[in-house]
Design an enzyme around this catalytic site. Structure first.
Site: not given
Length: 485
Positions: A247-249
RNA sequence: GGCCCCAUCGUCUAUCGGUUAGGACGGCACCCUUUCAAGGUGCAGAGACGGGUUCGAUUCCCGUUGGGGCUACCA
């Protein structure tokens, strides 16, 4: 035995973000199988969630796929355009009794769900609306009371022979009567997907693992609609280095991010293909798209989720950078060189041979396309910047270095031709005459010519620079050293 | 919590019952060398655990543990 019919495959992303690397890999596997088998690869944009879908995302999906070289065979299907068919299919199932009207509001449902959770019980819709007397249903419908359509899940179990997992079975009692049409008469995901896949003639649905629990519902829908079941195949997820769903993180997760980071599409595709798939046995991991098609087989599909390792991607990119024909590499680099203000398209076109030689020199020491651009400055700019560390290390003693550079310049100026072998012979002779090792000449010279402590071989550098510019750079360095002594 | 999926070096993987468990990335060392890369060589590094089945299990079966996914009038 009948000859296998080439499959009709599809990639069906929802345009709610950018093209995620996981989605890109799903698209890639579908595409590879289509190309391998002579099948058809379709693209469908699942834009039924109007609140989250954007044109930007749709464009990013097209651009991402195009960049990767994954072309689709028929007109793009926009799910939102098929609303009437979705409704008609729902109506058919209502007529046949496969679905029923449910008047429970989402507020009520949420409340009941929370209550069930408080009691630590698994919530499943209790079918209360299916128990309503027909007369009451009629009355409430006539009164215009909003309601959804729910699928009546039959008793028994639903199973399929998954292309990658083998047989997967779900007891139907674990599947709740799911909604297929919202109270605003728009379709829910599972229904829209099945309706569209039937209409598009999809025969093999390959998608992420996270859809496994949707599959029994979709199979039930196919059956209620009287349609032929496609084959299903569920690909493992791609995880971040911490083992969690990417994911984005985790940093860059959109294929566009990697494009901007200087990753080549060939490398991206190659890297992604080897995540969750292996041709088996011993093989060269660096493969072109053509080689991937050649080697691809669903037999090599793995079941285990894999971790996305950016380090290996970079290595892979370096490999492609070095192996790509210069003609193919050039268009990836030229725009960046121009954007960096180092050259113009006309300039590069005018000295194409020189440019290609330079590219060949720089790409060996690059992992990202940008690395090439970063090293290119000294060969294009009139003046160079001197790296402080390089100066401190190689020009430590100006009083010693300066005369050596002067001698080097004179030696080079007197050369009969501007060839590496000639230069090397002369400079090694000079070193010997001066009683120093070659490094004492070459290293300060490198700083004088490039301003940097690292560069391609010094003779290659001088050839790339040309005689006039080489001599001028050395003279400039001597002048600068004069101010340092 | 319920359901489903998964399990070989840190990571990606090979192995389709019998191997000193192989390769790649990354790490380390060395070689090459005017620097940096590239390239070459070498070193460290894995079958989660417990039961079966079998002459023999990483491989087949069951369980445990661990991880992941799903669990909406999202997709």
């Amino acid at each position: 035995m009948t000859a296998p019919t080439p499959p009709r495959l599809r990639f069906a992303p929802s345009p709610t973000g950018y093209l995620h690397v996981g989605g890109a890999r799903t698209a890639l596997f579908n595409w590879l199988l289509a190309r391998k088998t002579g099948g058809t690869f379709l693209l469908r944009i699942e834009d039924t969630d109007k609140a989250r879908s954007t044109d930007d995302s749709t464009r990013a999906i097209f651009e991402g796929l195009t960049w990767l070289g994954l072309d689709w065979d028929e007109e793009v299907v926009f799910q939102g355009a098929n609303l009437e068919r979705h409704r008609a299919d729902a109506a058919r199932m209502l007529a046949s009794g496969a679905v029923y009207r449910c008047f429970c509001t989402s507020e009520e449902l949420t409340k009941r769900r929370e209550e069930a959770e408080a009691r630590k019980e698994a919530f499943k819709y209790d079918r209360r609306c299916d128990l309503l007397p027909p007369a009451e249903v009629q009355r409430r419908v006539s009164a215009g009371e909003p309601h959804v359509l729910r699928f009546r899940v039959p008793a028994g179990e639903t199973a399929w022979d998954d292309l990658v997992h083998g047989v997967i079975t779900f007891p139907n009692k674990d599947i709740e009567d799911f909604v297929i049409l919202r109270s605003d008469a728009t379709p829910i995901y599972n229904h829209a997907v099945v309706s569209d896949d039937i209409a598009m003639g999809v025969t093999l649905v390959m998608r992420g693992d996270d859809h496994i629990s949707n599959t029994p519902k979709q199979i039930l829908l196919y059956q209620a609609l009287g349609a032929t079941l496609p084959r299903f195949g569920h690909l493992p997820m791609i995880h971040g280095t911490d083992g969690k769903k990417l994911s984005k993180r985790h940093g860059a997760t959109a294929v566009g991010d990697y494009q901007h980071l200087g990753i080549l599409p060939q490398a991206m595709v190659n890297f992604l293909a080897l995540l969750g798939w292996s041709p088996g046995g011993d093989f060269d991991e660096v493969m072109s798209l053509e080689q991937l098609i050649e080697a691809f087989s669903t037999d090599g599909l793995l079941r285990k989720a894999s971790v996305f390792d950016p380090k290996k991607l970079e290595w892979m990119n370096g490999q492609h950078l070095s192996r790509l024909p210069l003609e193919a590499l050039e268009p990836r680099v030229t725009p960046l060189l121009i954007a960096a203000g180092l050259a113009t398209a006309d300039d590069l076109a005018a000295r194409r041979d020189w440019y290609f030689t330079l590219l060949d020199l720089l790409r060996v020491r690059s992992r990202l396309v940008d690395d090439i651009v970063r090293q290119a400055g000294p060969y294009f700019r009139d003046t160079i910047e001197y790296d402080a560390d390089a100066v401190a290390k190689q020009w430590k003693e100006p009083a010693v270095v300066r005369p050596l550079l002067a001698a080097t310049r004179e030696t080079l100026a007197a050369l009969p031709d501007w060839a590496p072998a000639t230069m090397e012979e002369a400079l090694r002779a000079l070193a010997e005459a001066q009683g120093v090792g070659g490094g004492k000449i070459f290293q300060p010279l490198r700083v004088a010519l490039t301003g940097l402590g690292v560069s391609p071989g010094i003779f290659d550098v001088m050839v790339a620079l040309g005689r006039a510019r080489t001599l001028q750079r050395i003279a400039d360095a001597e002048a600068l050293l004069g101010t340092m002594g």
